[in-house]
Design an enzyme around this catalytic site. Sequence first.
Site, short mmCIF file in Angstrom:
data_model
loop_
_atom_site.label_atom_id
_atom_site.label_comp_id
_atom_site.label_asym_id
_atom_site.label_seq_id
_atom_site.Cartn_x
_atom_site.Cartn_y
_atom_site.Cartn_z
N ARG A 106 0.95 -1.18 0.12
CA ARG A 106 -0.07 0.03 -0.04
C ARG A 106 0.79 1.28 -0.21
NH1 ARG A 106 -2.80 2.93 4.90
NH2 ARG A 106 -3.69 4.69 3.53
N HIS A 150 -2.89 10.84 1.12
CA HIS A 150 -2.28 10.72 2.44
C HIS A 150 -1.62 12.01 2.75
CE1 HIS A 150 -0.95 7.30 5.08
NE2 HIS A 150 -0.46 8.36 5.52
N GLU A 195 -6.87 8.27 6.77
CA GLU A 195 -7.29 8.89 8.19
C GLU A 195 -7.74 10.43 8.07
OE1 GLU A 195 -4.00 8.36 10.98
OE2 GLU A 195 -4.18 6.25 10.85
N ASN A 323 -6.91 1.64 9.84
CA ASN A 323 -5.82 1.82 10.57
C ASN A 323 -6.02 1.62 11.84
OD1 ASN A 323 -5.29 2.64 7.94
ND2 ASN A 323 -4.38 4.53 8.60
N TYR A 325 -4.21 1.11 15.64
CA TYR A 325 -2.92 1.26 16.47
C TYR A 325 -3.14 1.04 18.02
CZ TYR A 325 -0.49 3.10 12.52
OH TYR A 325 0.18 3.13 11.36
N GLU A 383 -3.42 -0.18 8.26
CA GLU A 383 -2.57 0.15 8.90
C GLU A 383 -2.37 -0.55 10.40
OE1 GLU A 383 -1.13 4.48 9.26
OE2 GLU A 383 -1.59 4.67 7.10
C1 FCB Z 1 -0.71 7.08 10.76
C2 FCB Z 1 -0.57 7.57 9.63
C3 FCB Z 1 0.91 7.14 9.01
C4 FCB Z 1 1.92 7.26 10.08
C5 FCB Z 1 1.42 6.33 11.13
C6 FCB Z 1 2.46 6.09 12.22
O1 FCB Z 1 -1.47 7.89 11.55
O2 FCB Z 1 -1.65 7.44 8.68
O3 FCB Z 1 1.01 8.14 7.84
O4 FCB Z 1 2.44 8.19 10.42
O5 FCB Z 1 0.34 6.78 11.69
#
Ligand code: FCB
Length: 476
Positions: A106, A150, A195, A323, A325, A383
């Site tokens: 990606r 992006h 995002e 995404n 995290y 992500e």
């Molecule tokens: C996300 C972003 C990516 C990168 C990661 C760590 O929020 O989409 O560009 O910065 O975090």
Amino acid sequence: MPDRLSRRELIALSGAAAIAATSSTRAQGAADRGFPQGFLWGNATSAYQIEGAWQEDGKGESIWDRFAHTPGRIERNETGDVAVDHYHRFKDDIRLMKALGAKAYRFSIAWPRVFPQGAGSANPKGLDFYQRLTDELLANGIEPFATLYHWDLPQALQDKGGWESRDTAKAFADYAGHVGAKLSDRIRNFITINEFTTFVELGYKTGLFAPGLKLPPARVNQVRHHALLGHGLAVQAMRAQAKPGTRIGPAENAAAAVPIVETPEHVAAAERAMRELNAGVLTAILEGRYTEAFLASAGRDAPEFTGDDLKTIASPLDFVGVNVYMPVYVRAADAPAGYEVVPTAKSHPHMASSWQAFGPEALYWAPRHLQKIWNVRDIYITENGCGAADEPAADGVVYDTDRIMFLRSYLAMLQRATAEGVPVRGYFHWSLLDNFEWASGYSTRFGLVHVDYTTQKRTPNLSAAYYSDVIKRNGV
Ligand code: FCB
């Protein structure tokens, strides 16, 4: 966010050796823990963070060029002018992906490479680069997934109001249609916007990201609405101009509501929370409306919109990308919303960046909610990854035990989801290489592959060996 932990006492080669020993013995007899056949393992990157070549081949200025060139905006005033020079080294980088065994990649297309002024006449050399990149991926058996936005808006459009203007949503759709027409012969999967929440909140509300504005709530809500509209119009433009069979969806950093305890009442609360915490973006896209609670809490600051806007925003998708995290812990509560967010404890472990609480369950619950609440049938984790205070040991290798711990834990939870039938089709690790981490500059490293920024030398971390093994076995 800027926050570098320098503690790194425990690298010890003995630790690395222990990991290697575990991985060579654990294959025997262990429960399968496999992923579905054809699961797409990949890595994710974005144009401004890796390409460099900020002025080459007719590229226009982006808001990130302007922002990073403004003193005081980025840690140590670093910029993406050169970044990791992927624009010139993409063949080497594809070799690294191939060595990992990656099945998909990606990346993002820089809008100002394609339309230097955001709209008007296209710069053919801009798309040439992405054609070369894609051909090289395909020649190596790696499936391209291209993100259209992006965050590197052409500065020329920012000068006309950027996402505060409805015209930007239309310009985005024109650009998307153009890319679809030219590249859908070789790219089957496109992602509209990366995002929404991050670039709207940080770019237009707190000012920490480009374009660095601190707008009042009503204008922030309008910016978000225009981004949603841009997404919907881009989906439609792609349908009209790309080859039939081209697939498109968003990549949102959805708040991943995790029930604090897995009892029916907390699970139900987490489902309610998932809808409301994501009401500004994902719920609007998937339901074609702003929830009552969202509109009530915005009050007079609610965005201006029409019924047609909402229909456009909810244009049918081929997949939903999220995404993921970290978790947002939630519990059932006797509150009007029917849930309550449980703040993470002061001593809750986090990864190198203090914003990233460690919560592997997020990678189970986020896709499960997408399936359960909205009946999404094709889900990608667009992500997931973590920053780490990576430093090469004496032998030149980064022994990133923390990243391996992170991956093993999160992927086990993703495996739980797929084993239960949640339709996750692929996973993109952020990131392939260390890169320009926005306002933190180069201080935070997210790569499976270490980059020496003075020589551009790439060296796979220990975590690359771990990820490669996952891909090879299609399991954790
Ligand atoms: C996300 C972003 C990516 C990168 C990661 C760590 O929020 O989409 O560009 O910065 O975090």
